[in-house]
Design an enzyme around this catalytic site. Structure first.
Site, short mmCIF file in Angstrom:
data_model
loop_
_atom_site.label_atom_id
_atom_site.label_comp_id
_atom_site.label_asym_id
_atom_site.label_seq_id
_atom_site.Cartn_x
_atom_site.Cartn_y
_atom_site.Cartn_z
N SER A 1 0.83 -1.20 0.00
CA SER A 1 0.00 0.00 0.00
C SER A 1 0.87 1.26 0.00
CB SER A 1 -0.96 -0.05 1.20
OG SER A 1 -1.97 0.92 1.08
N ASP B 1 -10.10 -5.26 -3.80
CA ASP B 1 -9.49 -4.19 -3.00
C ASP B 1 -10.36 -2.94 -3.11
OD1 ASP B 1 -7.89 -2.17 -1.90
OD2 ASP B 1 -6.04 -3.11 -2.60
N HIS C 1 -7.68 -5.72 0.19
CA HIS C 1 -6.51 -4.87 0.37
C HIS C 1 -5.48 -5.48 1.31
CE1 HIS C 1 -4.29 -1.16 0.11
NE2 HIS C 1 -4.29 -1.02 1.43
#
Length: 247
Positions: free
Chosen positions: A99, A196, A226
């Site tokens: 991320s 996600d 995610h």
């Protein structure tokens, strides 16, 4: 055992380092996460079984490191990462960025490309302060940011949500990577779940189109979210590292 690195900026960075052969692997975590997360711990255990050098650490304002989260920004966390990589590792490294860590890894590609032999991005989120936080903010939130210096956003990973500060937004604009040329002179692998909801697959596609890289691949995993932390996803991460050329 957790150790601490004092940075030139006066921050105290907590880290765990596993000795082994190179190229080493460095895990770069996400926003408001820490080095005890599932992916970081899994990678450390895998590295030990492989005899590979491995480093996980907490950015300032995260986990066991010093400073307050609300005082930090992308530029600070990139400085933390650069200090950790250049001080605590030897030789070329594979950066595994989750991320926000994916954005940080791209900033490292600009700052210290000679220390990087490959990047594995997991739901990489470059430029999210601009394209997500600012773009998705309501008029009321933008007004609060301007007048009070912050606003709060909900999070699936924190009961109280987390704070978005004016410094985080303004500093993010100084560290954008999708608005300027982005040379990645080493293999890059992007892993992204189709379920996600935090970082859309479109972000991975945009990064793939934008970057200048002779060996860049995007792998989509149907149904993965995610967190990308199921056993299958974790095994895909390690398989991807092993398959990187030169590692």
């Amino acid at each position: 055992m957790t150790e601490f690195l004092e940075t030139p900026q006066g921050r105290r960075i907590a880290y765990n380092r596993t000795p082994g052969r190179g190229p080493g692997v460095v895990f770069l975590g996400g926003l408001v996460s820490d080095m005890t997360g599932t992916k970081a711990v899994h990678l450390e255990a895998w590295a030990r079984t492989q005899g590979r050098a491995f480093l996980r650490f907490d950015y300032s304002g995260h986990g066991e490191s010093s400073e307050r989260f609300e005082d930090g920004c992308i530029g600070d966390w990139a400085e933390d990462a650069q200090q950790a990589i250049t001080t605590l590792t030897e030789g070329p490294q594979v950066l595994v960025g989750s991320s926000m860590g994916g954005w940080i890894s791209l900033l490292m590609a600009r700052a210290i490309p000679e220390r990087i032999t490959g990047i594995v991005g997991i739901a990489a989120a470059p430029d999210f302060t601009e394209d997500s936080m600012w773009a998705d903010a309501s008029d009321a939130q933008r007004a609060q940011l301007i007048h009070e210096g912050f606003f709060m956003v909900p999070s699936d990973y924190s009961d109280d949500g987390y704070i978005v500060t004016r410094r985080m937004i303004e500093d993010g604009r100084q560290n954008l990577v999708l608005r300027h040329p982005l040379a990645l002179p080493f293999p890059v692998r992007l892993l992204h779940g189709t379920a996600d909801t935090d970082v859309p697959v479109a972000v991975g596609l945009r990064l793939m189109e934008h970057a200048t890289c002779a060996d860049l691949r995007l792998t989509l995993v149907k149904g993965a979210d995610h967190r990308f932390s199921t056993l299958d996803c974790l095994e895909l991460i390690t398989e991807t590292i092993v398959a990187l050329p030169g590692t």
